[in-house]
Design a protein around this motif. Structure first.
Motif, short mmCIF file in Angstrom:
data_model
loop_
_atom_site.label_atom_id
_atom_site.label_comp_id
_atom_site.label_asym_id
_atom_site.label_seq_id
_atom_site.Cartn_x
_atom_site.Cartn_y
_atom_site.Cartn_z
N GLN A 46 76.29 -5.00 102.89
CA GLN A 46 77.29 -4.11 102.28
C GLN A 46 78.22 -4.90 101.37
OE1 GLN A 46 77.32 -0.65 102.67
NE2 GLN A 46 78.76 -0.79 100.96
N ARG A 47 78.53 -6.13 101.72
CA ARG A 47 79.37 -6.97 100.87
C ARG A 47 78.74 -7.16 99.50
NH1 ARG A 47 80.44 -12.91 102.99
NH2 ARG A 47 81.51 -11.74 104.61
N ILE A 48 77.41 -7.35 99.48
CA ILE A 48 76.71 -7.50 98.20
C ILE A 48 76.81 -6.22 97.39
CG2 ILE A 48 74.42 -7.76 97.17
CD1 ILE A 48 73.78 -9.81 99.34
N LYS A 49 76.62 -5.09 98.04
CA LYS A 49 76.70 -3.80 97.34
C LYS A 49 78.10 -3.56 96.79
CE LYS A 49 75.40 1.08 97.92
NZ LYS A 49 74.24 1.06 96.99
N ASP A 50 79.11 -3.93 97.54
CA ASP A 50 80.49 -3.69 97.13
C ASP A 50 80.95 -4.65 96.04
OD1 ASP A 50 80.64 -1.68 99.00
OD2 ASP A 50 81.66 -2.91 100.51
N GLU A 51 80.47 -5.89 96.09
CA GLU A 51 81.04 -6.93 95.23
C GLU A 51 80.11 -7.44 94.13
OE1 GLU A 51 82.44 -10.08 97.73
OE2 GLU A 51 83.61 -8.74 99.03
N HIS A 52 78.80 -7.21 94.27
CA HIS A 52 77.88 -7.85 93.32
C HIS A 52 76.86 -6.92 92.67
CE1 HIS A 52 79.19 -11.92 94.46
NE2 HIS A 52 79.25 -11.46 95.70
N ALA A 53 76.28 -5.99 93.42
CA ALA A 53 75.19 -5.17 92.88
C ALA A 53 75.30 -3.76 93.46
CB ALA A 53 73.84 -5.80 93.22
N SER A 54 76.01 -2.88 92.77
CA SER A 54 76.29 -1.55 93.31
C SER A 54 75.04 -0.69 93.44
CB SER A 54 77.32 -0.83 92.43
OG SER A 54 76.83 -0.71 91.09
N ASN A 55 73.97 -1.02 92.71
CA ASN A 55 72.75 -0.22 92.76
C ASN A 55 71.66 -0.83 93.65
OD1 ASN A 55 73.68 1.83 91.02
ND2 ASN A 55 73.21 0.57 89.23
N VAL A 56 72.01 -1.80 94.49
CA VAL A 56 71.05 -2.35 95.44
C VAL A 56 70.78 -1.31 96.53
CG1 VAL A 56 72.79 -3.40 96.93
CG2 VAL A 56 70.48 -4.38 96.83
N GLY B 239 70.28 -14.62 92.77
CA GLY B 239 71.59 -14.54 93.40
C GLY B 239 71.95 -13.09 93.65
N PRO B 240 73.11 -12.80 94.21
CA PRO B 240 73.47 -11.42 94.56
C PRO B 240 73.59 -10.50 93.36
CG PRO B 240 75.37 -12.88 94.79
CD PRO B 240 74.18 -13.76 94.58
N ASP B 241 73.92 -11.04 92.19
CA ASP B 241 74.08 -10.19 91.01
C ASP B 241 72.75 -9.72 90.42
OD1 ASP B 241 76.91 -10.42 91.03
OD2 ASP B 241 76.75 -12.39 90.11
N SER B 242 71.64 -10.26 90.93
CA SER B 242 70.33 -9.87 90.40
C SER B 242 69.61 -8.88 91.32
CB SER B 242 69.45 -11.11 90.21
OG SER B 242 69.28 -11.82 91.42
N LEU B 243 70.36 -8.21 92.19
CA LEU B 243 69.74 -7.34 93.19
C LEU B 243 69.77 -5.85 92.85
CD1 LEU B 243 70.99 -9.11 96.44
CD2 LEU B 243 68.61 -8.86 95.72
N ASN B 244 70.34 -5.47 91.73
CA ASN B 244 70.34 -4.05 91.38
C ASN B 244 68.91 -3.52 91.30
OD1 ASN B 244 73.09 -3.09 91.05
ND2 ASN B 244 73.26 -4.55 89.37
N GLY B 245 68.68 -2.39 91.97
CA GLY B 245 67.36 -1.79 92.00
C GLY B 245 66.42 -2.40 93.03
N LYS B 246 66.85 -3.44 93.72
CA LYS B 246 66.02 -4.12 94.72
C LYS B 246 66.35 -3.58 96.12
CE LYS B 246 64.35 -7.02 91.64
NZ LYS B 246 62.92 -6.98 91.20
N ASN B 247 65.41 -3.77 97.03
CA ASN B 247 65.60 -3.40 98.43
C ASN B 247 66.04 -4.63 99.21
OD1 ASN B 247 64.73 -0.71 98.01
ND2 ASN B 247 62.60 -1.35 98.18
#
Length: 284
Positions: free
Chosen positions: A163-173, A144-152
């Protein structure tokens, strides 16, 4: 509610009224609805040309779920397939195309929003999508979107979904842009990215293409709600008839059949709490 049906014998007499209500009119090719070989007026339907599984054009042939719904609705309104003129309708041009009488209706992953309803009427919805992720079939890390930190993460240039995912779920994506979703999938195949994001049914359509068979999966954890509507000129009186056609398509099984056909071979299941939709008689 009584649906409007036109026999071929009365098509010429009634066509002017139909296209006037849909924003069209008689005229030359490329302007108002022109005469077809069948003796009736054309209906001009806007679709996407570059979204496999939804609206896709190849060698003059049109395919996808949006196309199948458009054909069904047009038939219920009294048009034969040879009276349909499909017109490419890029996202940025849809409102102008309706306002400028370039199309009579649009089936093109056109989300119903309050802002758009200021200038466009919508029948439907005919599908409720949700933003999701496409990953490699053997990926067990991205759920899900919360498991995307560090991913491309890839999306198309100009889209706000990544950008919605970066703003709301995974800031380090890490966000990656490509001109098209197909190019995002190619980049994932080459190992340059880990996931693609957009509406779930668009992702399923991409994964269902023969050259992608078995390689990718839709995560199946949608985190938004997008109501796909039929775009119509403001002030139309066609919403009731179009909604009746959509409901009939659901009831007779054609809606489910079209969806399965266009996502065949993909591990994809639509949100059954929201689909199939049940549009009312009024404009959405």
């Amino acid at each position: 509610m009584r649906k409007i049906r036109y026999g071929m014998a009365t098509m010429a007499a009634g066509a002017a009224l139909v296209l006037s209500a849909c924003g069209g009119g008689s005229g030359s090719e490329g302007g108002g609805g022109g005469e077809t070989g069948g003796g009736g007026e054309k209906v001009r339907i806007g679709i996407k040309y570059d979204q496999p599984g939804l609206g896709f054009s190849s060698s003059g042939q049109f395919s996808g779920f949006d196309v199948d719904v458009a054909k069904y609705v047009a038939k219920e309104l009294g048009y034969t397939e040879d009276q349909i003129e499909f017109v490419e309708s890029p996202s940025a041009n849809r409102e102008n195309m309706l306002a400028n009488n370039q199309v009579d209706m649009i089936f093109a992953t056109y989300s119903i929003t309050d802002e758009r309803k200021k200038t466009v009427d919508f029948a439907g919805p005919y599908f409720v999508a949700g933003q999701d992720l496409l990953v490699r079939a053997d990926d067990t890390e991205i759920t899900g979107p919360d498991s995307l930190n560090g991913k491309n993460l890839c999306s198309v240039t100009g889209s706000t979904s990544a950008q919605r995912i970066k703003d709301e779920h995974a800031s380090n994506v890490n966000l990656v842009e490509r001109p098209s979703y197909a190019e995002c999938v190619t980049a994932m195949q080459g190992g340059q990215i880990d996931a693609v994001t957009t509406d779930d049914i668009i992702l399923a359509g991409l994964a269902a293409q023969p050259n992608n068979a078995g390689k990718y999966k839709v995560v199946g954890n949608p985190f938004s709600e997008e109501n796909y509507g039929v775009g119509l000129p403001k002030g139309t009186d066609k919403c009731a008839d179009i909604n009746a056609a959509i409901n009939k398509m659901v009831e007779d099984g054609s809606w489910d059949e079209a969806l399965k056909k266009n996502t065949e071979g993909v591990d994809y299941s639509y949100n059954k709490e929201l689909n199939p939709p049940k549009p009312t008689e009024a404009c959405a």
